[in-house]
Structure formats: C-alpha cells, structure tokens
Enzyme design. Sequence first.
Site, mmCIF file in Angstrom:
data_model
loop_
_atom_site.group_PDB
_atom_site.id
_atom_site.type_symbol
_atom_site.label_atom_id
_atom_site.label_comp_id
_atom_site.label_asym_id
_atom_site.label_seq_id
_atom_site.Cartn_x
_atom_site.Cartn_y
_atom_site.Cartn_z
ATOM 1 N N TYR A 47 2.244 1.979 -8.754
ATOM 2 C CA TYR A 47 1.605 1.096 -7.567
ATOM 3 C C TYR A 47 0.245 0.846 -8.903
ATOM 4 O O TYR A 47 -0.529 0.099 -8.358
ATOM 5 C CB TYR A 47 0.976 1.867 -6.392
ATOM 6 C CG TYR A 47 0.069 1.361 -5.829
ATOM 7 C CD1 TYR A 47 -0.041 0.541 -4.848
ATOM 8 C CD2 TYR A 47 -1.714 2.586 -5.660
ATOM 9 C CE1 TYR A 47 -1.059 0.313 -3.625
ATOM 10 C CE2 TYR A 47 -2.572 1.880 -5.275
ATOM 11 C CZ TYR A 47 -2.726 0.526 -4.361
ATOM 12 O OH TYR A 47 -3.498 0.459 -3.649
ATOM 13 N N THR B 205 0.486 -0.743 -0.373
ATOM 14 C CA THR B 205 0.281 -0.036 -0.061
ATOM 15 C C THR B 205 0.811 1.656 -0.140
ATOM 16 O O THR B 205 0.832 2.487 -0.366
ATOM 17 C CB THR B 205 -1.585 -0.447 1.050
ATOM 18 O OG1 THR B 205 -0.110 0.056 2.672
ATOM 19 C CG2 THR B 205 -2.296 -1.006 1.058
#
Length: 293
Positions: free
Chosen positions: A124, A61
């Site tokens: 990401y 994350t």
Amino acid sequence: MSRWLITGAAGMLGRDLAEVLAEGGVEYTALTRQELDITDAAAVRAAVAGHDVVVNAAAWTDVDGAEAEEAAATRINGEGPRVLAAACAESGAVLIQVSTDYVFPGDATEPYRHDAPTSPVNAYGRGKLAGELAVTELLPERGYVVRTAWLYGAHGRNFVSTMLGLAERLDTVDVVDDQRGQPTWTRALARQLRALGEAAVAGRAPAGVYHGTASETATWFDLARAAFELTGLDPERVRPTTSEKFVRPARRPSFSVLAHERWAEAGVPVQPHWREQLTEALRTMAPGGRSGA
C-alpha cells in the site's frame, strides 16, 4: 470563486470534504468511483476541465488486500494520480493528492518532516508513494501532496466506530499500545484541505508535500480509551496489548507521527489536538455519538 472537483466522493473523506465546501458556498463537482475511473485518461480530462482545484480522495484503501494484489492497488494509488496530474497540467488546475504516513518505514523517534526520506514497508505504501512522485513530477508548481493518517469519521468504517461497536458486544477490548500516531477526524482534514486549496489558487501556498494530521500523539489504546470515556463508557474496559497479538498480512509502521512545519508557509493553521477533534466528532457522528460500523 474557484470551482472544485472531488474524486472518490463516496468515501469517508470525500463526503466530509463535499459538506465542508458546501458550508462555505464553494462550487464543486463530486464524483464517486463508479462515476469516474481515475485511471481512464479520457474520462479524467473531461472531468477535470473547467475546475480550478482537484482533490483526489479516490484510493485503494485495503492495506492488507494490497499485499496480495499489489498491481491492482498500485494502478489506483500510483497510476491514477499520474493520470489526474497530467490532466491538471493540461488544464491549469491545482491538484491536491491525499497520501499516507505509510510512505515512511515507521522506525523514527521524532516526527517525520515533509522532506524526510521515504521507505515504505508494505505494498500500500509503495503504491501511494508512486502517486506522490507522479504529482510532484508532473505538477511542480501546482501539485500538492497531503499525507494523513489514522483517519476516522461519520461516513465509513473506521477504528473509532469499530471500538464503540465492540463495546456493545464485549465486556473488555484488547487494543495495541505499541503503535503511535495522530488520530485524525476526516472533517478536520477536509477543513484543512479547503484552506490549502484556497491558498493555492491565491498563490500563497508553495507546492509540494504537507502533513495533514491532528496535533499531538496517541496510541490506538489511548484513542480507544478516549472514545469510551467521551461516550460515557468505562475506559477501564479497554486493555493494552501488543502488535504481536494481531498479526496482519501487511506490516504496519510502529511510529506514524508527522511534522506540521510547512503549514505556516501556506498561511494555513495546523489541525487541533486529536482529543479535541475526537470530542467534536463524537457529537456529530451518527445517533448516540457513534459512527455506523
């Protein structure tokens, strides 16, 4: 009654999902990152066995960190879901993969539909998109991708807890007002995931991509002001600024609004208005209505 497996169970969403399942009397297994490496095929097969629904809440994350360590981030966010999907294909389980708005470029002017073209602008997003593609490829009938965004909750660091922490130390807080999204409480998402999993097991929910975010939109500035107001602080202490003032390694989408049209197909309600979620969240997030930072 179906039996569930939660991966990434120590995270903000994983903990809320475990609580939501427990409240509903659902049998589940909750495994943390330390207890299950989702890239370990043998361990994943053993963990998935005997479960009807698997929710993958395990993820890399650290968005900025992914820019410097894309291979490591993609191993977790891209290869991990593929390993889980393969195990679910073998066992017959439903897989719900939690994904992100970052698979989109963020340059739209209308909410992104579930079938809108993807084009991530950072590492990401690229890794998470790889995970999505693995799930839909290996589990065309039992694979579910739920994209979410702007998450906050009681069990981890997040924007809301950060703003309220800053309020204790600073007279004013500058917050960007040129990024728009849907602030989403992890418990509201957990409730929606439970409903989707139940509908999937019952054969009522078409497989594929869903968008699990709050209704209506806000900027980070709007969200910070609302958090101040709802906790009895002066919202005028929050001042608007631009993204140029906060340069980060990873580019952020300026428009992260997702459309919710697919939930009707599954017979699952869309999430409440973001401000309604925030109001309820602040009553349940740690002492004094504040999440631990």
